[in-house]
Each structure stands twice: as C-alpha cells, then as structure tokens.
Design an enzyme around this catalytic site. Structure first.
Site, PDB file in Angstrom:
ATOM      1  N   HIS A 296      -3.135   6.753  15.099  1.00 51.22           N
ATOM      2  CA  HIS A 296      -3.286   5.970  13.870  1.00 51.22           C
ATOM      3  C   HIS A 296      -4.780   5.794  13.554  1.00 51.22           C
ATOM      4  CE1 HIS A 296       0.794   4.063  12.695  1.00 51.22           C
ATOM      5  NE2 HIS A 296       0.960   5.292  13.119  1.00 51.22           N
TER       6      HIS A 296
ATOM      7  N   ARG B 200      -5.355  -3.547  11.035  1.00 49.86           N
ATOM      8  CA  ARG B 200      -4.302  -4.248  11.777  1.00 49.86           C
ATOM      9  C   ARG B 200      -4.804  -4.793  13.113  1.00 49.86           C
ATOM     10  NH1 ARG B 200      -0.655  -3.879   8.014  1.00 49.86           N
ATOM     11  NH2 ARG B 200      -0.147  -1.860   7.072  1.00 49.86           N
TER      12      ARG B 200
ATOM     13  N   GLU C  58       3.619   0.223  12.660  1.00 45.31           N
ATOM     14  CA  GLU C  58       2.460  -0.442  12.052  1.00 45.31           C
ATOM     15  C   GLU C  58       2.476  -1.953  12.291  1.00 45.31           C
ATOM     16  OE1 GLU C  58       3.757  -1.016   7.421  1.00 45.31           O
ATOM     17  OE2 GLU C  58       3.285   0.999   8.090  1.00 45.31           O
TER      18      GLU C  58
ATOM     19  N   SER D 249       3.706  11.847  12.821  1.00 43.94           N
ATOM     20  CA  SER D 249       3.650  10.958  11.660  1.00 43.94           C
ATOM     21  C   SER D 249       4.711  11.352  10.650  1.00 43.94           C
ATOM     22  CB  SER D 249       2.279  11.025  10.990  1.00 43.94           C
ATOM     23  OG  SER D 249       2.275  10.270   9.792  1.00 43.94           O
ATOM     24  N   SER D 250       5.447  10.356  10.143  1.00 43.01           N
ATOM     25  CA  SER D 250       6.406  10.617   9.071  1.00 43.01           C
ATOM     26  C   SER D 250       5.692  11.042   7.791  1.00 43.01           C
ATOM     27  CB  SER D 250       7.246   9.369   8.800  1.00 43.01           C
ATOM     28  OG  SER D 250       6.443   8.329   8.266  1.00 43.01           O
TER      29      SER D 250
ATOM     30  N   GLY E  24      -4.520   7.350   5.757  1.00 44.15           N
ATOM     31  CA  GLY E  24      -3.559   8.391   6.100  1.00 44.15           C
ATOM     32  C   GLY E  24      -2.797   8.889   4.891  1.00 44.15           C
TER      33      GLY E  24
ATOM     34  N   LYS F 104       0.836  -1.205   0.000  1.00 41.67           N
ATOM     35  CA  LYS F 104       0.000   0.000   0.000  1.00 41.67           C
ATOM     36  C   LYS F 104       0.867   1.250   0.000  1.00 41.67           C
ATOM     37  CE  LYS F 104      -1.022   1.705   3.663  1.00 41.67           C
ATOM     38  NZ  LYS F 104      -1.239   2.548   4.837  1.00 41.67           N
ATOM     39  N   SER F 105       1.920   1.247   0.822  1.00 39.22           N
ATOM     40  CA  SER F 105       2.763   2.444   0.948  1.00 39.22           C
ATOM     41  C   SER F 105       3.450   2.773  -0.372  1.00 39.22           C
ATOM     42  CB  SER F 105       3.801   2.231   2.045  1.00 39.22           C
ATOM     43  OG  SER F 105       3.181   2.012   3.288  1.00 39.22           O
TER      44      SER F 105
END
Length: 423
Positions: A339, A384, A312, A168-169, A94, A26-27
């Site tokens: 999250h 998750r 995560e 958050s990064s 996100g 996904k990322s």
C-alpha cells in the site's frame, strides 16, 4: 520517521462525544471522474471529495483533454477527444496510477506517468503487462515501474487478458472502468491468490451498470465488459466511510459516543463494514435516519478478524487492538505490504516504539496487551498511519504525529475535525 517534532495528538480528559460529517468518498469520487470522462455526454458530480488524490485525478484527465469545471460545489465533467502529449502526476494515489493508464491508452499521443518518490517503488507491471496484451504500446524501459509512457493511437483493441490481481483489486477495476470503450470490450480473468478488497470490485461493477454498461461477473475470477457507450450520469458522492473510521474509533477507545451523519443504508464501500467490526471490539452501534452512532462501553474486547475485504481499515483498527484487554489477531492482509507504505511493517514498528507488543504474521498482525507510552509516531507519508496515531493519542499521553499534513491525501480537514472532536 522524519523530524523530531510532530503534531501533538489531542488527549481528552474523559469520554469523547460528538457529531462528525465526513467529506465524499475518495474511491467513489475517482471512479466517478473516470467514468464521466469516458461518458457519452457531460455529467455533474455533487459531493465530490476535494483532496490530493482527487485533485491529481482531475489534473490527469484535464491534461488529456477532458473539460472539468466547478460552480457552487458542483463539478461538471465534459468528455473531450483524449490526446497527448500530456504529463500525469500520480502522486502517491493508487487510483490514479492504476486507473488512468487504461484511459490514457485511448488517447491519441504520448501520455507520460510519474509520481512521488515512493510511487516509483510500487510495481506497475501487472497493469502494464495487461495493457500490452490488449494491444497498447508502453515504454517503461523494462522496469515495470514509473516513470513510463503510454503511446496511445486513439483506440484500444481490447479482448481477453489474464492477470494476477492478488496484490490489489485496483488492477481489475482499472481495466473494467475503461474496458467498455475498447473495440472488443474486455474479458478479464484473475489467476492467483484471492483478489483482496472485494467491496471495491463490487463498487466498480455497480457504477458501470448504473451507466448502462453490461458487465458479466457471474463466473468467479472473471469479468466480461461488453463494448459500448458509457452513459453520462449526474452523481451524488457518498461520504467516505473509511475516513469516518478514526472518529468512530474515538468512541470505542474513550468510552464515549460519536455520530457520523449521512451514513448510507446500503453501500459498496469497505467502510460499510465498520458497524460490525467495531461491535466486535465491544462497542454498541446503531443506525437510524442516516446517522451511525458508536458508543464505547468502557471495555475494549480482544478480536480475531479477517480483514481481507477491508484492508484499508486495518491501521485504525490496529490502534484499537493495541489498547484491547487481550491478544488480538488480524488476518488476510498480506497485500497491505504494497500500500502507500508497507503498512504491516509500519504498524509493527511504530506501536512497538511506544512500548507495544505487535508482531507481523505471514498475512497479518498479532497484538499482545502492553502499556504504551508517548513518543513520535511515524506516518511514512500514509494518511491512514496518521489516523491510527491520532486514535492511540486519545488514550496515551504525549503522542506526537509526524507529518500530520499527509492526511490531505483524502481528508484535508482532518486536523481541524479531530481537534474539534477530541481537543
């Protein structure tokens, strides 16, 4: 918690053994879509994840004028002139709620953002404030949250901006991914506690450099993206290694053996740290010919883990820790409180409802061994959390998972894949 009935988690009679192929990351998928939409020509993406988060990203880009077509599993992205008015549904993704606003700032017209009810609770003021500093007009009614609108003029000045990305990064990645298309590029500084999830930042920088963008990250907590074109690049998406976590955990928890195919030799995905993390729990791990195999040894060792880079993975690792043979500690994950849900509170609540002894600490969780019993495991619309419940269900009779459908966020096939492996 929702309804009184859930999806019955499979409880195997013995060790779980099998091979699993997980779909694309996904990322990487959503970063590749953003970069392709801003590129200097069409790009073809293979192995792109088909899930809710990537569907939301595709819809957002198409709404702003990007061409996206699919043929025989290959997705072609054709950049267009970005324009409004357009509506963007962020869902609970996100990557959509953080990565798309800096792109929308390049559009000519008004781009409106909204999302799921819980998405409206997630603070957006860090990214919105940074965009205002870079010359973007935003109407958020002073809330710093959704719904809001980006009033684009077709260009962004860019330049220097300082923000606190300790939450958050993604706040940093969002500005890096679009920054090359800003008139002055972007010179981004982080001021605050350490930025979590360093692998995701490395991923963003690596993907930009692959497309010819100059990124200087030689100074700690500073990223300079030079203005210029983003080169079109045909991309093969890696499997989602974080989504492999529950399947590999099944081997640890049941003393079995699970192989995940297509495992990359080098990766910027946080899930790339799973071999080391699972070995800490006592598993035997081997990687050969692109296949990662995890074997449980019949013992689940207690651990003390700093998960600041790989937050995560915490829910699935927590499901192993509650079954370990001694007290375990997770550290460096205070940011999980922001999250999809407050993951620390959710894990504490749901494991303790099954008879566990889990307590929050200022920056993590501690686990003390206690026998668990069956019950309904709440997922809080968080994929998750559902993965964690499934892992515990391998070792505890009578676990039911509330809203198993939430796994469609990143892995729609999860119930079928899980039943095939564990059922």
């Amino acid at each position: 918690m929702g309804t009184s009935e859930g999806w019955p988690a499979p409880r195997p009679a013995g060790a779980v053994n099998g091979r699993v192929t997980v779909p694309g990351s996904k990322s990487i998928s959503n970063r590749a879509l953003i970069l392709a939409a801003l590129a200097d020509g069409p790009s073809t993406l293979s192995g792109l994840l088909a899930a809710r988060d990537t569907a939301l990203m595709r819809a957002a880009l198409v709404a702003m004028g990007v061409g996206i077509s699919e043929h025989d599993g290959l997705v072609t992205v054709t950049p267009g002139s970005l324009k409004g008015p357009a509506q963007v549904d962020c869902g609970l993704a996100g990557t959509v709620m953080r990565f798309v606003p800096p792109v929308a700032a390049l559009a000519d017209g008004i781009i409106s953002f909204d999302g799921d009810p819980y998405a409206r609770e997630r603070p957006m003021n860090v990214i919105l404030g940074a965009l205002r500093t870079l010359g973007v007009e935003i109407d958020d009614h002073g809330t710093g949250r959704m719904p809001y609108a980006v009033n684009g003029s077709g260009a962004v000045r860019g330049g220097e901006v300082t923000l606190d990305a300790s939450g958050s990064s993604q706040f940093v990645s969002a500005l890096l991914l679009a920054g090359a298309r800003y008139d002055l590029g972007v010179d981004l500084r982080h001021d605050g506690k350490p930025v979590p999830s360093q692998p995701h930042l490395d991923m963003s920088v690596a993907m930009l450099r692959e497309r010819g963008v100059t990124v200087d990250d030689s100074e700690p907590n500073r990223w300079i993206v030079a203005p210029g074109p983003i080169r079109a690049l045909d991309t093969v998406i890696e499997p989602d290694l974080s989504n492999a976590a529950p399947f590999l955990a099944a081997a640890v928890v049941t003393g079995g053996s699970v192989t995940v195919t297509g495992w990359p030799t080098a990766t910027t995905q946080p899930g790339g740290q799973l071999p080391e993390l699972l070995s800490r729990f006592g598993a035997e791990v081997s990687l050969a010919d692109g296949e990662l195999t995890v074997r449980g040894t019949g013992r689940i060792a207690a651990v003390d883990l700093d998960l600041s880079e790989v937050g995560e993975l915490s829910p699935v690792l927590a499901a192993i820790a509650v079954l370990a043979d001694g007290p375990s500690y997770f550290r460096g994950i205070a940011h999980l409180r922001n999250h999809e849900t407050d993951r620390l509170a959710a894990l504490e609540t749901e494991f303790n409802a099954l008879g566990g002894d889990v307590a929050q600490t200022p920056d993590g969780l501690e686990f003390r061994p206690k026998p668990l019993h069956g019950g309904l495991f709440g997922t809080y619309h968080d994929h998750r959390m559902a993965h964690a419940a499934a892992v515990v269900g391998l070792a505890v009779d009578g676990i039911e998972i509330e809203n198993i459908g939430t796994t469609a966020k990143t892995l729609p096939e999860f119930p079928e894949l899980w039943s095939a492996l564990a059922g």
